[in-house]
Write a protein that holds these residues in place. Structure first.
Motif, short mmCIF file in Angstrom:
data_model
loop_
_atom_site.label_atom_id
_atom_site.label_comp_id
_atom_site.label_asym_id
_atom_site.label_seq_id
_atom_site.Cartn_x
_atom_site.Cartn_y
_atom_site.Cartn_z
N GLY A 59 0.83 -1.19 0.00
CA GLY A 59 0.00 0.00 0.00
C GLY A 59 0.87 1.24 0.00
N SER A 60 0.41 2.29 -0.67
CA SER A 60 1.19 3.53 -0.69
C SER A 60 0.26 4.72 -0.79
N ILE A 61 0.78 5.84 -0.29
CA ILE A 61 0.09 7.12 -0.40
C ILE A 61 1.14 8.16 -0.76
N ARG A 62 0.94 8.86 -1.84
CA ARG A 62 1.86 9.89 -2.30
C ARG A 62 1.37 11.26 -1.83
N GLU A 73 8.95 11.38 10.75
CA GLU A 73 8.17 11.11 11.97
C GLU A 73 7.05 10.12 11.70
N LEU A 74 6.37 10.29 10.57
CA LEU A 74 5.27 9.39 10.22
C LEU A 74 5.78 7.96 10.02
N VAL A 75 6.87 7.79 9.29
CA VAL A 75 7.40 6.44 9.04
C VAL A 75 7.82 5.79 10.36
N GLU A 76 8.40 6.55 11.27
CA GLU A 76 8.76 6.01 12.59
C GLU A 76 7.51 5.49 13.31
N LEU A 77 6.44 6.26 13.28
CA LEU A 77 5.19 5.84 13.94
C LEU A 77 4.58 4.61 13.26
N LEU A 78 4.58 4.60 11.93
CA LEU A 78 4.02 3.45 11.21
C LEU A 78 4.76 2.17 11.59
N VAL A 83 2.01 -0.86 11.47
CA VAL A 83 0.91 -0.58 10.54
C VAL A 83 1.14 -1.40 9.26
N THR A 84 0.08 -2.03 8.79
CA THR A 84 0.13 -2.88 7.60
C THR A 84 -0.39 -2.11 6.38
N PRO A 85 -0.16 -2.66 5.18
CA PRO A 85 -0.71 -2.01 3.98
C PRO A 85 -2.22 -1.83 4.03
N VAL A 86 -2.92 -2.76 4.66
CA VAL A 86 -4.38 -2.72 4.72
C VAL A 86 -4.88 -1.52 5.54
N THR A 87 -4.18 -1.17 6.60
CA THR A 87 -4.63 -0.10 7.49
C THR A 87 -3.92 1.24 7.22
N LEU A 88 -3.01 1.27 6.26
CA LEU A 88 -2.21 2.47 6.00
C LEU A 88 -3.05 3.72 5.78
N ASP A 90 -6.17 4.56 6.58
CA ASP A 90 -6.87 5.04 7.77
C ASP A 90 -5.92 5.69 8.76
N VAL A 91 -4.76 5.09 8.97
CA VAL A 91 -3.79 5.62 9.93
C VAL A 91 -3.27 6.98 9.45
N VAL A 92 -2.92 7.09 8.17
CA VAL A 92 -2.42 8.36 7.64
C VAL A 92 -3.50 9.44 7.73
N ASN A 93 -4.73 9.10 7.41
CA ASN A 93 -5.83 10.09 7.52
C ASN A 93 -6.00 10.58 8.96
N ASP A 94 -5.87 9.69 9.93
CA ASP A 94 -5.94 10.09 11.34
C ASP A 94 -4.74 10.96 11.72
N TRP A 95 -3.58 10.65 11.19
CA TRP A 95 -2.35 11.39 11.49
C TRP A 95 -2.41 12.81 10.95
#
Length: 96
Positions: A59-62, A73-78, A83-88, A90-95
């Motif tokens: 999974g990816s988000i550009r 900072e985001l990659v450290e938290l992931l 965090v898996t590709p399936v939940t990526l 949702d997690v980024v949107n919350d972040w």
């Protein structure tokens, strides 16, 4: 004319287990898009990618941020929270 050159930088690897207890290796990448206009450098835009090692889900988000500090900072938290590709997404949107 606007052009985009993209590259992928390996950032972290995380060892975890899936819901069935099967070992899982997650690779985290920083995606860098260099935007140029009329051949001149304009800016960099950063995103993330998560891939299950061995050819599994991906999974990816550009274009999440233009800040190198924030994407690190985001990659450290992931990675920290496995965090898996399936939940990526949702997690980024919350972040954000």
């Amino acid at each position: 004319m606007m052009e985009i050159q993209a590259r992928e930088i390996p950032a972290q690897t995380c060892q975890t287990v899936d819901a069935h207890g099967t070992p899982l290796s997650l690779d985290y990448y920083i995606l860098v898009d260099e935007l140029t206009a009329d051949g001149e450098f304009a800016c960099e835009s950063y995103g993330v990618k998560i891939a299950v090692a061995g050819g599994g889900d991906e999974g990816s988000i550009r274009h999440i941020t233009s800040s190198a500090t924030r994407i690190n900072e985001l990659v450290e938290l992931l990675s920290k929270y496995e965090v898996t590709p399936v939940t990526l997404e949702d997690v980024v949107n919350d972040w954000l």
